[in-house]
Design an enzyme around this catalytic site. Structure first.
Site, PDB file in Angstrom:
ATOM      1  N   TYR A  71      94.278 -35.892 -79.086  1.00  0.00           N
ATOM      2  CA  TYR A  71      93.942 -34.791 -79.999  1.00  0.00           C
ATOM      3  C   TYR A  71      93.583 -35.339 -81.379  1.00  0.00           C
ATOM      4  O   TYR A  71      92.639 -34.879 -82.010  1.00  0.00           O
ATOM      5  CB  TYR A  71      95.126 -33.813 -80.109  1.00  0.00           C
ATOM      6  CG  TYR A  71      94.784 -32.614 -80.975  1.00  0.00           C
ATOM      7  CD1 TYR A  71      94.182 -31.489 -80.406  1.00  0.00           C
ATOM      8  CD2 TYR A  71      95.011 -32.626 -82.346  1.00  0.00           C
ATOM      9  CE1 TYR A  71      93.818 -30.406 -81.190  1.00  0.00           C
ATOM     10  CE2 TYR A  71      94.654 -31.549 -83.132  1.00  0.00           C
ATOM     11  CZ  TYR A  71      94.067 -30.439 -82.553  1.00  0.00           C
ATOM     12  OH  TYR A  71      93.710 -29.380 -83.339  1.00  0.00           O
ATOM     13  N   PHE A 123      64.268 -23.157 -90.828  1.00  0.00           N
ATOM     14  CA  PHE A 123      64.645 -23.240 -89.422  1.00  0.00           C
ATOM     15  C   PHE A 123      65.579 -22.065 -89.156  1.00  0.00           C
ATOM     16  O   PHE A 123      66.359 -21.687 -90.028  1.00  0.00           O
ATOM     17  CB  PHE A 123      65.290 -24.587 -89.047  1.00  0.00           C
ATOM     18  CG  PHE A 123      65.555 -24.631 -87.570  1.00  0.00           C
ATOM     19  CD1 PHE A 123      64.494 -24.768 -86.690  1.00  0.00           C
ATOM     20  CD2 PHE A 123      66.823 -24.436 -87.056  1.00  0.00           C
ATOM     21  CE1 PHE A 123      64.703 -24.716 -85.311  1.00  0.00           C
ATOM     22  CE2 PHE A 123      67.039 -24.387 -85.682  1.00  0.00           C
ATOM     23  CZ  PHE A 123      65.978 -24.539 -84.814  1.00  0.00           C
ATOM     24  N   THR A 124      65.483 -21.520 -87.952  1.00  0.00           N
ATOM     25  CA  THR A 124      66.148 -20.243 -87.647  1.00  0.00           C
ATOM     26  C   THR A 124      67.635 -20.224 -88.014  1.00  0.00           C
ATOM     27  O   THR A 124      68.081 -19.391 -88.816  1.00  0.00           O
ATOM     28  CB  THR A 124      65.986 -19.923 -86.151  1.00  0.00           C
ATOM     29  OG1 THR A 124      66.438 -21.056 -85.400  1.00  0.00           O
ATOM     30  CG2 THR A 124      64.539 -19.633 -85.794  1.00  0.00           C
ATOM     31  N   ASP A 214      68.047 -32.299 -93.320  1.00  0.00           N
ATOM     32  CA  ASP A 214      68.249 -31.902 -91.927  1.00  0.00           C
ATOM     33  C   ASP A 214      67.773 -33.102 -91.121  1.00  0.00           C
ATOM     34  O   ASP A 214      66.583 -33.347 -90.952  1.00  0.00           O
ATOM     35  CB  ASP A 214      67.463 -30.633 -91.575  1.00  0.00           C
ATOM     36  CG  ASP A 214      67.771 -30.180 -90.141  1.00  0.00           C
ATOM     37  OD1 ASP A 214      68.072 -31.058 -89.300  1.00  0.00           O
ATOM     38  OD2 ASP A 214      67.698 -28.973 -89.853  1.00  0.00           O
ATOM     39  N   LYS A 257      69.138 -33.937 -80.348  1.00  0.00           N
ATOM     40  CA  LYS A 257      67.721 -34.320 -80.315  1.00  0.00           C
ATOM     41  C   LYS A 257      67.610 -35.842 -80.384  1.00  0.00           C
ATOM     42  O   LYS A 257      67.837 -36.515 -79.382  1.00  0.00           O
ATOM     43  CB  LYS A 257      66.966 -33.648 -81.465  1.00  0.00           C
ATOM     44  CG  LYS A 257      66.696 -32.161 -81.239  1.00  0.00           C
ATOM     45  CD  LYS A 257      67.829 -31.280 -81.608  1.00  0.00           C
ATOM     46  CE  LYS A 257      67.462 -29.809 -81.581  1.00  0.00           C
ATOM     47  NZ  LYS A 257      68.629 -28.964 -81.840  1.00  0.00           N
ATOM     48  N   ARG A 382      57.469 -19.469 -80.833  1.00  0.00           N
ATOM     49  CA  ARG A 382      57.822 -19.806 -82.211  1.00  0.00           C
ATOM     50  C   ARG A 382      56.852 -19.073 -83.127  1.00  0.00           C
ATOM     51  O   ARG A 382      56.041 -19.658 -83.821  1.00  0.00           O
ATOM     52  CB  ARG A 382      57.775 -21.319 -82.473  1.00  0.00           C
ATOM     53  CG  ARG A 382      58.803 -22.113 -81.722  1.00  0.00           C
ATOM     54  CD  ARG A 382      60.185 -22.239 -82.377  1.00  0.00           C
ATOM     55  NE  ARG A 382      61.104 -21.136 -82.217  1.00  0.00           N
ATOM     56  CZ  ARG A 382      62.429 -21.254 -82.321  1.00  0.00           C
ATOM     57  NH1 ARG A 382      62.984 -22.412 -82.556  1.00  0.00           N
ATOM     58  NH2 ARG A 382      63.215 -20.206 -82.200  1.00  0.00           N
ATOM     59  N   PHE A 449      65.240 -13.811 -81.024  1.00  0.00           N
ATOM     60  CA  PHE A 449      64.440 -14.460 -79.985  1.00  0.00           C
ATOM     61  C   PHE A 449      65.274 -14.929 -78.805  1.00  0.00           C
ATOM     62  O   PHE A 449      64.777 -15.026 -77.689  1.00  0.00           O
ATOM     63  CB  PHE A 449      63.662 -15.653 -80.575  1.00  0.00           C
ATOM     64  CG  PHE A 449      64.530 -16.630 -81.308  1.00  0.00           C
ATOM     65  CD1 PHE A 449      64.850 -16.413 -82.636  1.00  0.00           C
ATOM     66  CD2 PHE A 449      65.042 -17.745 -80.672  1.00  0.00           C
ATOM     67  CE1 PHE A 449      65.677 -17.309 -83.327  1.00  0.00           C
ATOM     68  CE2 PHE A 449      65.855 -18.647 -81.342  1.00  0.00           C
ATOM     69  CZ  PHE A 449      66.179 -18.419 -82.674  1.00  0.00           C
TER      70      PHE A 449
HETATM   71  C1  LIG Z   1      65.542 -28.764 -87.295  1.00  0.00           C
HETATM   72  C2  LIG Z   1      66.750 -28.200 -86.655  1.00  0.00           C
HETATM   73  N1  LIG Z   1      67.836 -27.946 -87.390  1.00  0.00           N
HETATM   74  C3  LIG Z   1      68.958 -27.441 -86.855  1.00  0.00           C
HETATM   75  C4  LIG Z   1      69.021 -27.124 -85.519  1.00  0.00           C
HETATM   76  C5  LIG Z   1      70.269 -26.490 -84.973  1.00  0.00           C
HETATM   77  O1  LIG Z   1      70.975 -27.379 -84.176  1.00  0.00           O
HETATM   78  P1  LIG Z   1      71.851 -26.924 -82.908  1.00  0.00           P
HETATM   79  O2  LIG Z   1      70.945 -26.313 -81.926  1.00  0.00           O
HETATM   80  O3  LIG Z   1      72.478 -28.208 -82.454  1.00  0.00           O
HETATM   81  O4  LIG Z   1      72.876 -25.970 -83.401  1.00  0.00           O
HETATM   82  C6  LIG Z   1      67.913 -27.371 -84.708  1.00  0.00           C
HETATM   83  C7  LIG Z   1      67.953 -27.016 -83.266  1.00  0.00           C
HETATM   84  O5  LIG Z   1      66.977 -26.821 -82.608  1.00  0.00           O
HETATM   85  C8  LIG Z   1      66.749 -27.921 -85.291  1.00  0.00           C
HETATM   86  O6  LIG Z   1      65.646 -28.164 -84.567  1.00  0.00           O
END
Ligand SMILES: Cc1ncc(COP(=O)(O)O)c(C=O)c1O
Length: 457
Positions: A71, A123-124, A214, A257, A382, A449
């Site tokens: 842990y 980013f979303t 990021d 990624k 997208r 989405f």
């Molecule tokens: C540029 C970017 N930032 C943040 C994220 C969010 O990461 P996660 O899906 O691991 O939560 C993504 C995911 O697609 C991304 O492409």
């Protein structure tokens, strides 16, 4: 045709199902025409995302067996911490279960009610966490990024004049940091240049604004810098990655990624006070600060994945050039898509592919559904669906870019899979007059989405 052979051989295979058009018509209907709602086993070639879809190496699978599942104080945590420090150069490291969890913690700590957070395109999940923390996202990417046909080599760059304008309008004290993304996903996987980052550093130093990277696709971005930016041709991708990070104050990262694992993320920084506060938050939302939502074995695979991503340049060259090969096939057939080709995906330009479908009828969504029916390939919308509604007006945001993302999982598909996907898309382009628009039958309030359902108009 330019392609780079895979720098690996296949040791384990996973069968995939070939389906008929009739089968796929039924499957997409049951999924409400949203490719996120398809069952994976009904997909032939899955280009939905490069997130968590990488094939791990034999060394990563071996590392899983060395998971220390204590842990507290797992040895895999210390190995991972050291790897992040070595490769990315930040002093402090906080593990999280994936990227958005790191965004959540960072947003809670750095954003106050009324803050403005500039970024090189949204980013979303990043924007949503900024909004939930009381902030407002402001797009400061260069104008070229919003034009899918513009060949600018670094379309991820920030427009420093837009930064200046924001500072003049709201004051630097309302801007806690700029969110600076490498290989900007929503712009088509477009890289930033070191020259831009250095200029931004000077600007931010003047006003006391942090640069939070990021870091999700920094290795791919480093490859583009090596190929395109003056003075970098002889530098290794590993050195360029470290140089990028050195101009920033910290990062969030989705390890799913570039870091070649199926789950994981982290927050890293150089400021000790921020680190102490982030550790306090991670215990509330993720788990103890020595695992942060990951198991010991996940951390072991991640540390190995990070090392492999930068071990030599062969892997990243193959990875980015494989995506480029896909784009070149579409270029030869005049299928409209974003140029220059991104590192992780090819983005079809749905506005030009389907000029007769109004953006309120979601042309990019229509195209993802049609690609699935035609080929069994799963892509991601997208465009207007992903962009969501403006919180003030309630209207669809109608982004300039209405794209379909065909994303390449890392080390998973071969050149013949790409040939097959490209052939199907080219055929669809030739028959594009038959496609129709869609309307919502179910629309979630946030990140719509993922779970929205549609019907043909
Ligand atoms: C540029 C970017 N930032 C943040 C994220 C969010 O990461 P996660 O899906 O691991 O939560 C993504 C995911 O697609 C991304 O492409």
């Amino acid at each position: 045709m330019k392609y780079v052979p895979e720098p690996f051989r296949i040791k384990t295979v996973e069968p995939i199902k070939m389906t008929t058009r009739k089968y796929r018509e039924q499957a997409i209907k049951e999924a409400g025409y949203n490719t996120f709602l398809l069952r994976s086993e009904d997909v032939f070639i899955d280009l939905l995302t490069d997130s968590g879809t990488s094939a791990m190496s034999d060394a990563q699978w071996a590392a899983l067996q060395l998971g220390d599942e204590a842990y507290a104080g797992s040895k895999n945590f210390y190995d991972l911490e050291k790897t992040v420090q070595d490769v990315f150069g930040y002093k402090y490291f906080v593990p999280t279960h994936q990227g958005r969890a790191a965004e959540h913690i960072m947003s809670k700590l750095l954003i106050k009610e009324g803050s403005c957070i500039p970024g090189n395109m949204y980013f979303t999940t990043t924007r949503l966490h900024q909004e939930l923390a009381g902030g407002r996202f402001v797009d400061v990417i260069i104008d070229e990024a919003h034009d899918p046909s513009n060949p600018h080599p670094f379309k991820g760059n920030v427009d420093i004049n837009k930064m200046q304008k924001l500072v003049d309008e709201v004051g630097a004290d309302r801007i806690p940091y700029i969110s600076y993304e490498t290989c900007v996903n929503m712009a088509g996987g477009q890289p930033i240049s070191i020259a831009n980052l250095k200029e931004l550093r000077n600007f931010c130093d003047k006003y006391g604004i942090k640069i939070m990277l990021d870091n999700t696709r920094t290795v791919e971005n480093a490859y583009f810098i090596q190929q395109r930016e003056k003075g970098y041709a002889d530098k290794s991708v590993k050195d360029i990655v470290k140089e990028i990070c050195s101009y920033t104050d910290g990062c969030t990262c989705s390890s799913k990624k570039d870091c070649l694992v199926n789950i994981g993320g982290f927050l890293a920084m150089n400021d000790e006070d921020f680190f102490v506060e982030a550790k306090a938050q991670v215990v509330i939302y993720e788990g103890l600060h020595t695992y942060g939502g990951m198991s010991g074995r996940d951390m072991a695979a991640l540390a190995q994945g990070i090392r492999e991503a930068v071990a030599n340049d062969d892997y990243i060259k193959y990875r980015v050039e494989q995506t480029n090969y896909f784009g070149e096939l579409l270029t030869q057939a005049d299928v409209p898509h974003v140029i220059p080709h991104g590192g992780h995906a090819i983005f079809l330009d749905a506005k030009r592919f389907l000029p007769d479908i109004d953006q309120e009828q979601f042309p990019a969504l229509a195209l993802t559904a049609a690609i699935y029916v035609e080929t069994g390939v799963r892509a991601m919308e997208r465009g207007n669906v992903s962009a969501g509604r403006d919180p003030e007006t309630g209207e669809n945001r109608r982004p300039k870019l209405e794209l379909v993302r065909l994303t390449m999982p890392r080390r998973v598909y071969t050149q013949s899979h790409i040939d097959y996907a490209a052939e199907g898309i080219i055929k669809l382009y030739q028959n594009r007059d038959q496609l129709r628009g869609f309307r919502f039958v179910f629309e979630p309030k946030q990140l719509r989405f993922f779970q929205a359902r549609f019907e043909p108009v």
